[in-house]
Design an enzyme around this catalytic site. Structure first.
Site, PDB file in Angstrom:
ATOM      1  N   HIS A 177      25.966 -56.723 -13.888  1.00 47.71           N
ATOM      2  CA  HIS A 177      24.781 -55.940 -14.257  1.00 47.71           C
ATOM      3  C   HIS A 177      23.545 -56.290 -13.432  1.00 47.71           C
ATOM      4  O   HIS A 177      22.605 -55.484 -13.339  1.00 47.71           O
ATOM      5  CB  HIS A 177      24.483 -56.119 -15.749  1.00 47.71           C
ATOM      6  CG  HIS A 177      23.711 -55.010 -16.377  1.00 47.71           C
ATOM      7  ND1 HIS A 177      22.841 -54.196 -15.679  1.00 47.71           N
ATOM      8  CD2 HIS A 177      23.669 -54.568 -17.669  1.00 47.71           C
ATOM      9  CE1 HIS A 177      22.303 -53.312 -16.512  1.00 47.71           C
ATOM     10  NE2 HIS A 177      22.788 -53.516 -17.710  1.00 47.71           N
ATOM     11  N   ASP A 200      32.567 -36.719 -10.672  1.00 49.41           N
ATOM     12  CA  ASP A 200      33.738 -35.881 -10.361  1.00 49.41           C
ATOM     13  C   ASP A 200      34.435 -36.405  -9.107  1.00 49.41           C
ATOM     14  O   ASP A 200      33.866 -36.394  -8.017  1.00 49.41           O
ATOM     15  CB  ASP A 200      33.242 -34.434 -10.153  1.00 49.41           C
ATOM     16  CG  ASP A 200      34.357 -33.460  -9.787  1.00 49.41           C
ATOM     17  OD1 ASP A 200      35.524 -33.887  -9.685  1.00 49.41           O
ATOM     18  OD2 ASP A 200      34.043 -32.270  -9.601  1.00 49.41           O
TER      19      ASP A 200
END
Length: 459
Positions: free
Chosen positions: A165, A380
């Site tokens: 992170h 996508d």
């Protein structure tokens, strides 16, 4: 239909491998910002995406397509292929070694349909879908990203990812994942060129802390109120138009136009506090993760993919929070959220440098992160948008059990809303559900997806 907690499947994994950038990249040392390298971000965060079979992609192997795309995307995002080093003053620096990220190819003997219509955390078999490859889980001197692509029997696949992170927040990670998606669909370069420029969020010289940062108070856990990690129950709760309308009816007219984030945070903080039954005099807090990108002047350059958020905090005695109506919590949450601006972010950076990059407060704290606009579901790779995309579970963090994520979700009725993975000790979870349903009226009990898990780590 929620996935049955008993859903069991086996995953056959190939040996984890390192995927390096497809072309040579510079060997250099890139310091993280003073927002990036704070103690509270030194952990691995899991993300999961589910994709359906697409006839037009017949014969294309998602693992191969994504692996190739990752190698090409890393040419532009080459710091992800490096390793973190710690220097004087606990400063984190990426050594851009070009070693690469961990990539795992796998097959599971399960279909997307078997997970149920309501794909939401907690996901069965998560530790098999984002495998903790030996040597990959550290913060320092370890790979910064791990990706696992698991092909399903139905022709769909699961994309699992684990990120250090300190490198990126949700917006930065989605930017990288979208770049991988563009390369997978044939692009030669990302449409948004990545920008490092972590110096823009560094402390001033000399540091000057100009705001009060209760989110970083050092609070002693005198009564053992950090949540124990045994007997933890994971559930997800869906909030759609009906639930939000019910909550808004509890507010005075002048507050009913508040944001869904503010309303949901106030509601969950209050119900969670009631469920945990702290001493009425004890101070409890909710930390709201607020994306500061739109609040900085001048704005950060497009393409910046570091951490750009604050943890502003709302504070109350437990007794006041539980006794007062919902509007009391709401006012506190609104005040906290609105405190984040340019000066706030600079002041946090100065505080980090001045205090050894301390952790945000976890004692009697609840942390919420809104991922509804992060765009995970839009990524996508050639198979269209994800059926589910976002946080793999609630409760993750350097201190597990403290955090919840707000994830965009469409239920089986076709209603758009927010799903919230939640993590509490089993006895507290029972009280939490009762309290929540009493706010929403018992005749419409809140749908939830339930699973009881012993948390070993934050993945």
């Amino acid at each position: 239909m929620a996935p049955p907690p008993s859903l069991v499947f086996s995953v056959r994994r190939s040996k984890p491998e390192l995927v390096a950038p497809a072309k040579p990249t510079p060997h250099e040392f890139k310091p993280l910002s003073d927002i990036d390298d704070q103690e509270g971000l030194r952990f691995q965060i899991p993300v999961i995406q589910f994709y359906k079979k697409v006839p037009s992609m017949h014969g294309r192997d998602p693992a191969k397509v994504i692996k190739d795309a990752v190698a090409r995307a890393l040419v532009f995002y080459y710091p992800f292929a490096g390793r973190l080093r710690e220097e004087a003053g606990r400063k984190l620096v990426v050594e851009c070694t070009g070693e690469g990220i961990v990539f795992i190819e796998a097959d599971a003997d399960v279909t997307l349909e078997q997970f149920g219509d309501a794909l939401q955390p907690p996901f069965p078999g998560l530790e098999e879908l984002i495998y903790d490859a030996p040597g990959s889980g550290g913060v320092l001197n370890s790979p910064l990203l791990l990706i696992q692509v698991t092909r399903l029997k139905c022709g769909g696949f699961i994309f699992g990812l684990r990120l250090n992170h300190t490198m990126s927040d949700a917006a930065g990670l989605v930017q990288f994942m979208s770049a991988v998606g563009e390369m997978a669909r044939g692009a030669s370069a990302p449409s948004i060129p990545p920008v490092w420029r972590r110096d823009l969020l560094n402390a001033r010289d000399p540091p000057r802390v100009t705001r009060t940062h209760h989110e970083y108070d050092e609070v002693a856990d005198t009564k053992g109120t950090i949540i124990p990690l045994d007997d933890m129950e994971h559930r997800s709760f869906f909030f759609g138009p009906t639930e939000f309308a019910a909550l808004r009816r509890l507010l005075p007219p002048h507050l009913r136009t508040c944001s869904t984030f503010e309303l949901l945070t106030a509601c969950l903080w209050r119900c969670r506090t009631i469920a945990l039954r702290p001493d009425p005099e004890e101070e409890v807090r909710v930390l709201c993760i607020v994306n500061a990108r739109s609040r900085l002047q001048p704005p950060l350059p497009a393409g910046y993919y570091g951490n750009v958020f604050g943890f502003p905090v709302a504070l109350s005695s437990a007794g006041k929070l539980c006794r007062n109506p919902l509007e009391y919590a709401l006012d506190l949450v609104k005040g906290a959220k609105n405190s984040v601006d340019q000066e706030y972010m600079k002041s946090v950076a100065d505080l980090m440098v001045s205090t050894g990059r301390r952790h945000f407060t976890v004692v009697r704290s609840y942390l919420v992160s809104d991922l509804t606009r992060a765009g995970f579901g839009d990524v996508d790779f050639g198979w269209g948008k994800a059926v589910y995309g976002g946080a793999a579970k609630g409760g993750v963090g350097a201190i597990p059990g403290v955090a919840s994520f707000y994830i965009p979700f469409r239920n089986h009725k076709g209603e758009d809303g927010i799903v919230v993975p939640f993590c509490l000790p089993a006895a507290a979870m029972e009280i939490f559900v009762k309290e929540l349903n009493s706010l929403l009226k018992e005749e419409h009990p809140l749908p939830s997806n339930k699973s009881s898990t012993f948390i070993i780590s934050a993945l």
